[in-house]
Design a protein around this motif. Structure first.
Motif, mmCIF file in Angstrom:
data_model
loop_
_atom_site.group_PDB
_atom_site.id
_atom_site.type_symbol
_atom_site.label_atom_id
_atom_site.label_comp_id
_atom_site.label_asym_id
_atom_site.label_seq_id
_atom_site.Cartn_x
_atom_site.Cartn_y
_atom_site.Cartn_z
ATOM 1 N N GLY A 39 25.347 16.570 -29.297
ATOM 2 C CA GLY A 39 26.146 17.556 -29.081
ATOM 3 C C GLY A 39 26.840 18.368 -30.574
ATOM 4 O O GLY A 39 27.759 19.226 -30.411
ATOM 5 N N THR A 40 26.080 18.096 -31.632
ATOM 6 C CA THR A 40 26.501 18.717 -32.603
ATOM 7 C C THR A 40 26.250 20.372 -32.644
ATOM 8 O O THR A 40 25.610 20.700 -31.981
ATOM 9 N N ILE A 41 26.901 21.010 -33.636
ATOM 10 C CA ILE A 41 26.462 22.479 -33.595
ATOM 11 C C ILE A 41 25.318 22.752 -33.923
ATOM 12 O O ILE A 41 24.577 23.483 -33.160
ATOM 13 N N GLN A 63 22.503 20.844 -33.085
ATOM 14 C CA GLN A 63 21.776 20.702 -31.902
ATOM 15 C C GLN A 63 22.029 21.616 -30.792
ATOM 16 O O GLN A 63 21.180 22.157 -29.951
ATOM 17 N N ARG A 64 23.295 22.159 -30.955
ATOM 18 C CA ARG A 64 23.429 23.293 -29.708
ATOM 19 C C ARG A 64 22.763 24.542 -29.836
ATOM 20 O O ARG A 64 22.311 25.211 -29.128
ATOM 21 N N ILE A 65 22.692 24.881 -31.130
ATOM 22 C CA ILE A 65 22.027 25.899 -31.649
ATOM 23 C C ILE A 65 20.534 25.708 -31.419
ATOM 24 O O ILE A 65 19.860 26.702 -30.966
ATOM 25 N N ASN A 66 19.949 24.632 -31.714
ATOM 26 C CA ASN A 66 18.527 24.301 -31.407
ATOM 27 C C ASN A 66 18.487 24.558 -30.105
ATOM 28 O O ASN A 66 17.203 25.056 -29.322
ATOM 29 N N ALA A 67 19.234 24.155 -28.842
ATOM 30 C CA ALA A 67 19.035 24.194 -27.502
ATOM 31 C C ALA A 67 18.990 25.779 -27.143
ATOM 32 O O ALA A 67 18.444 26.149 -26.333
ATOM 33 N N LEU A 68 19.918 26.584 -27.872
ATOM 34 C CA LEU A 68 20.051 27.986 -27.556
ATOM 35 C C LEU A 68 18.659 28.792 -28.177
ATOM 36 O O LEU A 68 18.189 29.560 -27.137
ATOM 37 N N ILE A 69 18.250 28.225 -29.274
ATOM 38 C CA ILE A 69 16.997 29.049 -29.618
ATOM 39 C C ILE A 69 15.668 28.443 -29.211
ATOM 40 O O ILE A 69 14.665 29.089 -29.433
ATOM 41 N N SER A 70 15.765 27.318 -28.571
ATOM 42 C CA SER A 70 14.539 26.617 -28.221
ATOM 43 C C SER A 70 13.458 27.594 -27.329
ATOM 44 O O SER A 70 12.190 27.250 -27.742
ATOM 45 N N PRO A 71 13.841 28.113 -26.508
ATOM 46 C CA PRO A 71 12.968 29.120 -25.695
ATOM 47 C C PRO A 71 12.034 29.986 -26.783
ATOM 48 O O PRO A 71 11.146 30.530 -26.511
ATOM 49 N N PHE A 72 12.730 30.432 -27.772
ATOM 50 C CA PHE A 72 12.028 31.204 -28.664
ATOM 51 C C PHE A 72 11.378 30.637 -30.002
ATOM 52 O O PHE A 72 11.023 31.230 -30.889
ATOM 53 N N TRP A 79 7.456 13.833 -26.890
ATOM 54 C CA TRP A 79 7.182 12.521 -26.705
ATOM 55 C C TRP A 79 8.556 11.604 -27.199
ATOM 56 O O TRP A 79 8.557 11.510 -28.597
ATOM 57 N N VAL A 80 9.368 11.153 -26.251
ATOM 58 C CA VAL A 80 10.644 10.544 -26.649
ATOM 59 C C VAL A 80 10.418 8.993 -26.771
ATOM 60 O O VAL A 80 9.540 8.519 -26.120
ATOM 61 N N ALA A 81 11.350 8.636 -27.509
ATOM 62 C CA ALA A 81 11.482 6.909 -27.667
ATOM 63 C C ALA A 81 12.123 6.500 -26.230
ATOM 64 O O ALA A 81 11.528 5.485 -25.781
ATOM 65 N N GLY A 82 13.005 7.037 -25.564
ATOM 66 C CA GLY A 82 13.714 6.357 -24.466
ATOM 67 C C GLY A 82 14.515 7.231 -23.844
ATOM 68 O O GLY A 82 14.751 8.603 -24.000
ATOM 69 N N LEU A 83 15.773 6.962 -23.152
ATOM 70 C CA LEU A 83 16.776 7.459 -22.388
ATOM 71 C C LEU A 83 17.616 8.466 -23.068
ATOM 72 O O LEU A 83 17.684 9.683 -22.848
ATOM 73 N N TYR A 84 18.271 7.930 -24.247
ATOM 74 C CA TYR A 84 18.923 8.900 -24.967
ATOM 75 C C TYR A 84 18.032 10.090 -25.528
ATOM 76 O O TYR A 84 18.653 11.179 -25.721
ATOM 77 N N GLN A 85 16.870 10.247 -26.037
ATOM 78 C CA GLN A 85 16.130 10.998 -26.438
ATOM 79 C C GLN A 85 15.644 11.992 -25.270
ATOM 80 O O GLN A 85 15.591 13.066 -25.624
ATOM 81 N N PHE A 86 15.597 11.271 -24.183
ATOM 82 C CA PHE A 86 14.967 12.305 -23.267
ATOM 83 C C PHE A 86 16.093 13.332 -22.822
ATOM 84 O O PHE A 86 15.953 14.483 -22.523
ATOM 85 N N GLU A 87 17.458 12.842 -23.247
ATOM 86 C CA GLU A 87 18.757 13.830 -22.838
ATOM 87 C C GLU A 87 18.430 15.103 -23.598
ATOM 88 O O GLU A 87 18.501 16.266 -23.380
ATOM 89 N N TYR A 88 18.093 14.903 -24.972
ATOM 90 C CA TYR A 88 17.904 15.753 -25.983
ATOM 91 C C TYR A 88 16.759 16.866 -25.601
ATOM 92 O O TYR A 88 17.000 18.086 -25.481
ATOM 93 N N ALA A 89 15.702 16.235 -25.181
ATOM 94 C CA ALA A 89 14.545 17.314 -24.710
ATOM 95 C C ALA A 89 14.774 17.943 -23.307
ATOM 96 O O ALA A 89 14.408 18.998 -23.576
ATOM 97 N N ARG A 90 15.801 17.461 -22.550
ATOM 98 C CA ARG A 90 16.277 18.262 -21.457
ATOM 99 C C ARG A 90 17.016 19.168 -21.907
ATOM 100 O O ARG A 90 16.930 20.657 -21.460
ATOM 101 N N LYS A 91 18.039 19.096 -22.860
ATOM 102 C CA LYS A 91 18.728 20.169 -23.517
ATOM 103 C C LYS A 91 17.830 21.167 -24.123
ATOM 104 O O LYS A 91 18.447 22.528 -24.101
ATOM 105 N N LEU A 92 16.893 21.065 -24.582
ATOM 106 C CA LEU A 92 15.850 21.911 -25.271
ATOM 107 C C LEU A 92 15.136 22.931 -24.247
ATOM 108 O O LEU A 92 14.312 23.549 -24.629
ATOM 109 N N GLY A 93 15.557 22.554 -22.928
ATOM 110 C CA GLY A 93 14.718 23.222 -21.989
ATOM 111 C C GLY A 93 13.372 22.690 -21.536
ATOM 112 O O GLY A 93 12.771 23.282 -20.581
#
Length: 342
Positions: free
Chosen positions: A107-109, A111-120, A130-144
């Motif tokens: 939830g760093t700034i 990462q939040r920017i990455n999540a916002l601009i991910s569609p572009f 391709w994630v390692a596990g559960l905690y990485q899955f969460e980030y991938a979902r945040k990226l859309g």
């Protein structure tokens, strides 16, 4: 005819999956790499590595297109040139363009920017994560990314190697030694571990061994309550693990921690902090070890005491359960998680 597989940015922990691709699945592999990862590149048939450092991104792109891979795997989105190449490939090749990710969502700034601009940006470059596990899955979902476009098991221990450790020997006399394997650096939380360890009045003949190298190593040498050993190769490490009774990983920040998987396959009970990315997969409280809060001396001390107070049979049961959990991810499972995209 053999299929073709391409990796952009080869790194050493990919050796196991590379071997599986070549030896079991007969893939040709072209891998680009950067200077910091030049060491320990395996010499294998059908595995070609190229240093991208002195090449223009246009040249690399043209080379990849002529190679005509069935799938492209990229180490991540941190290198702008790789993202540029991936954005081109996703339009030209019409094959899966996959990004590794062992990064947790913090939830760093940034990462939040990455999540916002991910569609572009990121989603324009990669079809899958391709994630390692559960905690990485969460980030991938945040990226859309849709759940169906996130695949698991990108990291794996050398299961064949670490499963050679004989658990039956521990039935005769269980080794009373806590072992830490890793860097001597601030984010590893070793000061918390040692403060918790030194606060235990009755250690019941248990010892604590720290193995590795790092800038803080010398600062711990004066402590007579611990044993410090240098970085070891895997053959030496197997011997140390065979003669140890529990892995300790007190990390304050740990995206994954492959050592947890290695310890589980080795049949070691595990005490680690709950921020370790591998912890949800290989450590269950009261089943094969204990998870504690990061930076908490009291919880670390209590977890160590729980291990110390267990009898040999209870420790052996924990060992067997660790191995059971460790075998949930193997090199074969890892690579087939990826190959399902082809």
């Amino acid at each position: 005819m053999k299929s073709v597989f391409l990796i952009i940015d080869y790194v050493p922990h990919q050796v196991l999956t590379i071997r599986k691709l070549i030896e079991d699945h007969e893939y040709d592999i072209l891998a680009y790499h950067v200077a910091r990862f030049n060491t320990n590149i395996p010499v294998l048939d059908n595995f070609v590595t190229t240093d991208y450092k002195n090449k223009q991104k246009e040249e690399i792109l043209a080379n990849i297109i002529s190679y005509n891979p069935d799938i492209v795997v990229v180490a991540g989105w941190m290198i702008p040139e790789y993202v540029w190449i991936a954005k081109k490939l996703i339009k030209i090749l019409k094959v899966p363009i996959v990004s590794y990710s062992d990064t947790q969502w913090y939830g760093t700034i940034r990462q939040r920017i990455n999540a916002l601009i991910s569609p572009f940006h990121i989603k324009k470059a990669f079809t899958h994560i391709w994630v390692a596990g559960l905690y990485q899955f969460e980030y991938a979902r945040k990226l859309g990314y849709a759940k169906q476009n996130i695949i698991l098991n990108s990291l794996t221990a050398d299961v064949d190697l670490f499963s050679k450790i004989n658990l039956e020997v521990k039935l005769e006399k269980y080794p009373k030694n806590f072992i830490y394997i890793g860097r001597f650096s601030a984010e590893k939380g070793l000061d918390i571990l040692i403060k918790g360890w030194d606060a235990i009045s009755d250690k019941k003949d248990w010892t604590l061994t720290l193995i590795g190298d790092g800038i803080l190593k010398d600062s711990f040498r004066s402590n007579k309550s611990i044993i410090i050993k240098d970085y070891m190769n895997q053959a030496e490490l197997i011997h140390e693990i065979q003669n140890s009774g529990c892995l300790i990983l007190p990390s304050l920040k740990e995206p994954w921690a492959l050592v947890i998987h290695e310890a589980a396959v080795s049949g070691l009970p595990i005490v680690c902090t709950d921020i370790c990315g591998a912890a949800p997969h290989f450590v269950i409280n009261g089943y094969n070890g204990f998870k504690v809060k990061a930076n908490d001396i009291i919880e670390m001390k209590q977890a160590l005491i729980k291990m110390i107070n267990m009898n040999d049979n209870e420790l052996y049961v924990f060992s067997c359960k660790s191995r059971e959990l460790g075998l949930h991810i193997t090199p074969n499972i890892s690579i087939n998680s990826l190959l399902q995209l082809i």
